[in-house]
Design an enzyme around this catalytic site. Structure first.
Site, PDB file in Angstrom:
ATOM      1  N   GLY A 144      -0.876  -1.843   1.567  1.00 22.88           N
ATOM      2  CA  GLY A 144      -1.023  -3.385   2.551  1.00 22.88           C
ATOM      3  C   GLY A 144      -1.302  -4.411   1.540  1.00 22.88           C
ATOM      4  O   GLY A 144      -1.430  -5.228   1.541  1.00 22.88           O
ATOM      5  N   GLY A 148      -0.267   3.903  -1.134  1.00 22.12           N
ATOM      6  CA  GLY A 148      -0.145   5.235  -0.654  1.00 22.12           C
ATOM      7  C   GLY A 148       0.912   5.836  -1.574  1.00 22.12           C
ATOM      8  O   GLY A 148       0.137   7.360  -2.499  1.00 22.12           O
ATOM      9  N   ARG A 150      -9.323   9.405   1.158  1.00 16.54           N
ATOM     10  CA  ARG A 150      -9.960   8.352   1.895  1.00 16.54           C
ATOM     11  C   ARG A 150     -11.211   8.012   2.392  1.00 16.54           C
ATOM     12  O   ARG A 150     -12.101   7.659   2.522  1.00 16.54           O
ATOM     13  CB  ARG A 150      -8.855   7.526   2.757  1.00 16.54           C
ATOM     14  CG  ARG A 150      -7.712   6.606   2.118  1.00 16.54           C
ATOM     15  CD  ARG A 150      -6.947   6.266   3.076  1.00 16.54           C
ATOM     16  NE  ARG A 150      -6.172   4.518   2.292  1.00 16.54           N
ATOM     17  CZ  ARG A 150      -5.054   4.419   3.442  1.00 16.54           C
ATOM     18  NH1 ARG A 150      -4.722   4.631   4.598  1.00 16.54           N
ATOM     19  NH2 ARG A 150      -4.516   3.580   3.365  1.00 16.54           N
ATOM     20  N   LYS A 199      11.828  -1.891  -0.269  1.00 19.34           N
ATOM     21  CA  LYS A 199      11.991  -3.165  -0.100  1.00 19.34           C
ATOM     22  C   LYS A 199      12.122  -5.238  -0.564  1.00 19.34           C
ATOM     23  O   LYS A 199      10.903  -4.639  -1.080  1.00 19.34           O
ATOM     24  CB  LYS A 199      11.936  -3.980   1.847  1.00 19.34           C
ATOM     25  CG  LYS A 199      12.957  -3.548   2.499  1.00 19.34           C
ATOM     26  CD  LYS A 199      12.402  -3.145   4.331  1.00 19.34           C
ATOM     27  CE  LYS A 199      13.433  -2.602   5.384  1.00 19.34           C
ATOM     28  NZ  LYS A 199      13.039  -2.846   5.896  1.00 19.34           N
TER      29      LYS A 199
HETATM   30  C1  3PG Z   1      -2.653   1.946   5.154  1.00 15.90           C
HETATM   31  O1  3PG Z   1      -2.485   3.591   5.824  1.00 15.90           O
HETATM   32  O2  3PG Z   1      -2.279   1.267   5.434  1.00 15.90           O
HETATM   33  C2  3PG Z   1      -4.503   1.518   6.636  1.00 15.90           C
HETATM   34  O3  3PG Z   1      -4.754   2.375   7.072  1.00 15.90           O
HETATM   35  C3  3PG Z   1      -3.793   0.167   7.354  1.00 15.90           C
HETATM   36  O4  3PG Z   1      -3.202   0.846   8.110  1.00 15.90           O
HETATM   37  P1  3PG Z   1      -1.613  -0.206   9.193  1.00 15.90           P
HETATM   38  O5  3PG Z   1      -0.684  -0.603   7.876  1.00 15.90           O
HETATM   39  O6  3PG Z   1      -1.202   0.809  10.649  1.00 15.90           O
HETATM   40  O7  3PG Z   1      -2.710  -0.888   9.590  1.00 15.90           O
HETATM   41 MG    MG Z   2       0.569   1.022   5.843  1.00 21.88          MG
END
Ligand code: 3PG
Ligand code: MG
Length: 368
Positions: A343, A320, A37, A174
Site C-alpha cells: 500500500g 507483497g 522486512r 480489484k
Molecule cells: C503492510 O503489510 O502493508 C504494512 O505493514 C501495513 O500494514 P497495514 O496495512 O495493516 O497497515
Molecule cells: Mg497492507
C-alpha cells in the site's frame, strides 16, 4: 523542507534511539515465512549501533484490534531479530494498544519516554498516520533510516525521471483499490499492462463477456474512461479459465462462456506482455497476473516475473504478492528494487508523499 536522514541526527554515542520498523512479516503456524522486512532494517540498525546508540525497535504485526492477542505476539520476530541484530530491544506489537492506530498523544508520550532520537525505517507503514509514525518526530530529533530513504528515492524517481519507455504492469484483484494509482501512473508511463482479476472489468468495458470472472460492475465506466484516455493500455488477448465444474481448465479467448472463471492470463497474452516489458527501460510491477499460488494458474505471473527479471531496463517490484511471486520463482535477486511496501509504494506513486515523510520533514532537526 527535506526529510532528515541519519547524518542529520545529533551525536548518538551513549544515547537511546527509538526505531520504528515495519516487521509486519508473513507468519504461518507461528513461523516467519519471509524475513525480508527484518533483514531490510539491518543497515540502519548497524549504522546506529556503530555510533554507540542503544536501539529500541517497535513495529505492528498483523491487525490485532487494539488489545493483546497471542496470535500477533512479536515473539517470532524478536527471536529472528536477536539472531540478525543482537542487542536490539523490541517492544510488543504496537497495535495491542488502541492508541497506536488512533494516534493518541498519550501513547506517543509513552513511546518516546527515555528516548533521545527517533528513526523511521518503516516504509511499508509510512502511509499510516499512526502514533509511532507521526508522533515521535514532533518531539525528538528524527531521521529516515536507510531503507525508507532508498524506497522513497527509487519510487519518487519513477515519477520524476524514468528512463523511457516506462511501462507499468498492474495485476491483483480489484480495480477499485488501484484507480488512484492507475490515474497517477497514466500521467507518467508510456504504456500500462493490466492482468490479474482486475483485467475483467477492463475487458467488460470493451464489450467482452467475462463469464464468472471477478467483475466490479460499478467500475466499468471508469475503466472505459481510462481506456479512452489516449495512453496505450495492454489487456490480455487470451485467458486461462476454470470451468463451471471447478475442474476443467482451458485456454480461451477474451470472451468467456457463462460459468467460466478467468484465473490467469493466457500464454499468448503472457508472451505479448513479455515483449512490452523486455522493450522497456523502466518497469514497475505490482500485482500478480493470476492465482499463482495454484500451479494451474501460475504461468502468466511466472512469464511476467521472468521478463521483469530479464529486462535490461531498471526494474522495480512493489507489493507483497508480487514480491512473494518473485521469491516463489527464485527471481528476487534479479530485479533492481523489491519494495518492502505494498500500500505504501502505491500511495507514494499516487500522491508523491506519505504521512510518515511529512512528519519527518517537521522534526525539530529538519532545518528550514
Ligand atoms: C503492510 O503489510 O502493508 C504494512 O505493514 C501495513 O500494514 P497495514 O496495512 O495493516 O497497515
Ligand atoms: Mg497492507
Amino acid at each position: 523542507m527535506r526529510v532528515p536522514v541519519l547524518e542529520d541526527l545529533p551525536d548518538l554515542d551513549g544515547r537511546r534511539v527509538l526505531l520504528r520498523a515495519d516487521f509486519n512479516v508473513p507468519l504461518q503456524d507461528g513461523a516467519i515465512t519471509d524475513d525480508l522486512r527484518i533483514r531490510a532494517a539491518l543497515p540502519t540498525i548497524g549504522w546506529l549501533q556503530e555510533r554507540g546508540a542503544t536501539v529500541t525497535a517497535c513495529s505492528h504485526l498483523g491487525r490485532p484490534k487494539g488489545a493483546p492477542d497471542p496470535k500477533y505476539s512479536m515473539d517470532p520476530v524478536r527471536r529472528r531479530l536477536d539472531e540478525l541484530a543482537p542487542g536490539v530491544e523490541l517492544l510488543e506489537n504496537l497495535r495491542f494498544d488502541p492508541g497506536e492506530t488512533a494516534n493518541d498523544p498519550v501513547f506517543v508520550q509513552r513511546l518516546i519516554e527515555g528516548q533521545d532520537a527517533y528513526v523511521d525505517d518503516a516504509f511499508g507503514a509510512a502511509h499510516r498516520a499512526h502514533a509511532s509514525i507521526v508522533g515521535p518526530p514532533q518531539f525528538l530529533p528524527s531521521a529516515a533510516g536507510r531503507l525508507l530513504a532508498r524506497e522513497v528515492e527509487v519510487l519518487l524517481g519513477l515519477r520524476t525521471s524514468p528512463k523511457r519507455p516506462f511501462v507499468a504492469v498492474l495485476g491483483g484483484a480489484k480495480v477499485s483499490d488501484k484507480i488512484g494509482v492507475i490515474d497517477a501512473l497514466l500521467d507518467v508511463v508510456d504504456a500500462l499492462v493490466i492482468g490479474g482479476g482486475m483485467c475483467f472489468t477492463f475487458l467488460k468495458a470493451q464489450g467482452h463477456s467475462v463469464g464468472a470472472s471477478l467483475l466490479e460492475d460499478d467500475q466499468v465506466d471508469t475503466c472505459r474512461r481510462l481506456l479512452e484516455g489516449g495512453k496505450p493500455i495492454h489487456l490480455p488477448s487470451d485467458i486461462t479459465a476454470l470451468g463451471p465444474n471447478e475442474e476443467e481448465v482451458r485456454q480461451l479467448g477474451v470472451d468467456l462462456p457463462d460459468g467460466w472463471k478467468g484465473l490467469d492470463i493466457g500464454p499468448g497474452s503472457a508472451a505479448e506482455f513479455s515483449d512490452v516489458i523486455l522493450d522497456a527501460r523502466t518497469i514497475f510491477w505490482n500485482g500478480p497476473m493470476g492465482v499463482f499460488e495454484d500451479e494451474r494458474f501460475a504461468a502468466g505471473t511466472r512469464t511476467v516475473a521472468e521478463a521483469v527479471a530479464e529486462t535490461k531496463g531498471f526494474s522495480v517490484v512493489g507489493g507483497g504478492d508480487s514480491a512473494a511471486a518473485l521469491a516463489q520463482f527464485g527471481l528476487d535477486d534479479d530485479v533492481d528494487h523489491v519494495s518492502t511496501g505494498g500500500g505504501a509504494s502505491l500511495e507514494l506513486l499516487e500522491e508523491g508523499d506519505l504521512p510518515g515523510l511529512e512528519a519527518l520533514r517537521k522534526a525539530p532537526n529538519a532545518g528550514k
